[in-house]
Design an enzyme around this catalytic site. Sequence first.
Site, PDB file in Angstrom:
ATOM      1  N   SER A   1       1.050  -1.022   0.314  1.00  0.00           N
ATOM      2  CA  SER A   1      -0.107   0.575  -0.074  1.00  0.00           C
ATOM      3  C   SER A   1       1.057   1.297   0.564  1.00  0.00           C
ATOM      4  O   SER A   1       0.252   2.100   0.040  1.00  0.00           O
ATOM      5  CB  SER A   1      -1.064  -0.032   1.303  1.00  0.00           C
ATOM      6  OG  SER A   1      -0.172  -0.112   2.444  1.00  0.00           O
TER       7      SER A   1
ATOM      8  N   LYS B   1       3.601  10.029   3.480  1.00  0.00           N
ATOM      9  CA  LYS B   1       4.115  11.087   2.030  1.00  0.00           C
ATOM     10  C   LYS B   1       4.806  11.696   2.390  1.00  0.00           C
ATOM     11  O   LYS B   1       5.229  12.673   3.657  1.00  0.00           O
ATOM     12  CB  LYS B   1       2.309  11.656   1.987  1.00  0.00           C
ATOM     13  CG  LYS B   1       1.141  10.281   1.507  1.00  0.00           C
ATOM     14  CD  LYS B   1       1.535  10.231  -0.065  1.00  0.00           C
ATOM     15  CE  LYS B   1       0.462   9.433  -0.105  1.00  0.00           C
ATOM     16  NZ  LYS B   1       0.336   7.746   0.163  1.00  0.00           N
TER      17      LYS B   1
END
Lengths: 222, 222
Positions: free
Chosen positions: B142, B181
């Site tokens: 993921s 991120k």
Amino acid sequence: MFASVRGEGAGVVELSERQRRILQFIRNWAEEHDFPPSIRDIQQGCQVSSTSVVDYNLRGLERAGVIRRHREVSRAIELCDRAARGRGVISVPLVGAIAAGEPLPVPTAEHWSSDEIDRVEVPANMLRGAHDAFAVRVRGSSMIDALIDDGDIVILQPATDVSDGDMVAVWLRTRQETTLKHIYHEGNRVRLQPANSTMQPIYVPAHEVEVQGRVVAALRQA
Amino acid sequence: MFASVRGEGAGVVELSERQRRILQFIRNWAEEHDFPPSIRDIQQGCQVSSTSVVDYNLRGLERAGVIRRHREVSRAIELCDRAARGRGVISVPLVGAIAAGEPLPVPTAEHWSSDEIDRVEVPANMLRGAHDAFAVRVRGSSMIDALIDDGDIVILQPATDVSDGDMVAVWLRTRQETTLKHIYHEGNRVRLQPANSTMQPIYVPAHEVEVQGRVVAALRQA
DNA sequence: CACGGACGCGAACATGTGTTCTCTGACTCA
DNA sequence: TGAGTCAGAGAACACATGTTCGCGTCCGTG
């Protein structure tokens, strides 16, 4: 990889809070100095009241197989896990940069001996005994499908023949570029499978690929 | 990063034959044991007649800048070149696995002291002094848009406030998942930019993100 | 030759450091 | 309650180890 550090062959003994503190203190001390702490250093550092208590707990750690001591010798405390895990780091030469459209720079004897060249330190346990490994820095994002980005460092081991499934650096003659892919031999052609499973494999004739090394590890720094 | 390893800066002093032998003996001893030799160890190993001669020559080596000694402390000989090359590895705790849909396991004091827990060795120069860093193993793909695949190991440093552009691990309350991120604050919302530039950023209200740590490095092993 | 410095030897010295001994308190078990 | 064990405190002890000092040798210089 990254073998867990547990008790030696001996029975698994629970470590007391104090023993854990002492063990951690020894680790930290070894980081700062190049020699182990004395019992009295530990006593001060861990705020223990007596040297005998330190000795008592060191015996516990020794029985648990976490450390090894040499009797009658000052500061002779060895951390077993550190010794067992292959002596820290190996310094491999950073032979240059790799970018799509260029062949891989080949490591020479120069790279191994000279101190004019940047070196990369790699934990020995990541190399698994590949003592002739070398490193290249990746330029550009053409390796993005191998999950390798600009600036990343790839550790390679020289290899000409490889097994199916290995991640290798291959030079594609017709495309005139180097790329990182998982390799699979399928008859007289090879399938080059990106590490990124959302991307499609490419197929090329076997004589068009030139394996330049097997990828051992990759490092990225934020 | 990855500083090159070059010669000392001090004046170049010629070492006598005996001094070279002693220096080599110290190196060899350090390879075998995890602690430096005593003066009398050197005396025996190099077949010197007196401890004072060893001391005499050690002073010479110290003046030449090759070693460093701590007075009044047993076995306190440090090899300067070794220290200069970045202090080897730091062992950080591997606190668990991270997968989409689960919050990040938070490192506790337990992780730092206990030896019940797996540890990962990271070259010290990759950590840049982040002594409270910890590692998690990534489960599932993921994180693929952060160029992190199943099995990779991510090194994190605890942090609650971070600067724009930092790569961070954030817990998204509404989505109930953790992701890696680059973070950018834009008014009262934040932009989470994947490391993979071919993918699109996501925007979320600031109060929905919970920074769990700053990504320091990532390791992958073939 | 006398002299001084570099180098080495051996022994004594002083301190660092591992070890041990006794005493205490807390806890378990019969 | 009393014996036994574990964990710890404090002090003394014994050895390991760094340090120093007097002496000797070799060498180059004035």
